[in-house]
Design a protein around this motif. Sequence first.
Motif, mmCIF file in Angstrom:
data_model
loop_
_atom_site.group_PDB
_atom_site.id
_atom_site.type_symbol
_atom_site.label_atom_id
_atom_site.label_comp_id
_atom_site.label_asym_id
_atom_site.label_seq_id
_atom_site.Cartn_x
_atom_site.Cartn_y
_atom_site.Cartn_z
ATOM 1 N N ALA A 105 -4.964 -53.025 19.334
ATOM 2 C CA ALA A 105 -3.991 -52.901 20.427
ATOM 3 C C ALA A 105 -3.621 -54.273 20.977
ATOM 4 O O ALA A 105 -2.443 -54.544 21.275
ATOM 5 C CB ALA A 105 -4.574 -52.028 21.537
ATOM 6 N N ALA A 106 -4.627 -55.147 21.114
ATOM 7 C CA ALA A 106 -4.361 -56.497 21.612
ATOM 8 C C ALA A 106 -3.437 -57.264 20.665
ATOM 9 O O ALA A 106 -2.513 -57.960 21.103
ATOM 10 C CB ALA A 106 -5.680 -57.251 21.802
ATOM 11 N N ASP A 140 -1.323 -55.909 18.540
ATOM 12 C CA ASP A 140 0.001 -55.273 18.608
ATOM 13 C C ASP A 140 0.820 -55.806 19.781
ATOM 14 O O ASP A 140 2.058 -55.844 19.729
ATOM 15 C CB ASP A 140 -0.144 -53.750 18.744
ATOM 16 C CG ASP A 140 -0.577 -53.109 17.424
ATOM 17 O OD1 ASP A 140 -0.428 -53.775 16.376
ATOM 18 O OD2 ASP A 140 -1.085 -51.980 17.458
ATOM 19 N N LEU A 141 0.112 -56.226 20.825
ATOM 20 C CA LEU A 141 0.781 -56.767 22.015
ATOM 21 C C LEU A 141 1.029 -58.270 21.903
ATOM 22 O O LEU A 141 1.462 -58.901 22.874
ATOM 23 C CB LEU A 141 -0.064 -56.478 23.262
ATOM 24 C CG LEU A 141 -0.184 -54.997 23.650
ATOM 25 C CD1 LEU A 141 -1.193 -54.807 24.761
ATOM 26 C CD2 LEU A 141 1.183 -54.465 24.083
#
Length: 263
Positions: free
Chosen positions: A161-162, A164-165
């Motif tokens: 998720a990190a 992806d951001l």
Amino acid sequence: MVNKSLKKIYTTLIFLFLYAPIIILIIFSFNSSKSRGVWTGFTFKWYVELFKNEEVLTALYYTVLIAILSSLISTIIGTFAAIGIYNMNYLGKKIVLNLNYLPILNPDIVTAVSLMTLFRFANIEFGFLTMLLAHITFNIPYVILSILPKLKQLNRHLAEAAMDLGATPFYALRKVIIPEIMPGIVTGALIAFTLSIDDFVISFFTTGPQVTNLSITVYSMARRGINPVINALSTLMFLSVLGLLIIINKRTSKDMKSRGDLI
């Protein structure tokens, strides 16, 4: 009720039997006489003499320096190794973990002789470097085993998720993964520090003539005859290691409690 009381008495007697020699050693470290059979009065003079003894202070310096360096280096290596092992496939993880267990399951004498032979074969001069490398070697497996449970509790998708951001893999590792597994890293570092301070066998086989630690110094002093300074030194070593173990156990209990609350 009777069985429960008997079990408590039996357990108390076992612990008393195991720790009685240490208790006697601590008591007689305050004895004004050199005799360990007669109490002649309370004194701190052996502790004063301990800190005036150049041999002991030199050994203390090397003990603390090697313990700090080996725990730091083994924690860094062990952290990245644990993350790598965790992301392996099942077969690779099983093989590497079995190899990781070898230094833990092997008797210290086997590890010591193996490392001594390796250093001799590599033509490395015995001394500070060889002792440091030996301590790093036997500390790494304990660090890995301290961190792996924390990785198993970690949500695999946090790092993804990190990234992806917009986070880079290293930034995600530094800001997401490492903070989540920090309790395991701290516990591993404390265990490594404790093991390094307490080690004798591996240090004895991998050190040189110019470098010695406290455990080797105690062994050498005991061979020359019983000196009350040894009692004072052993008392301080025992209390230091005991303090670190209490910290480790409290951290482990706190982590288990917090995990239970989350569940």
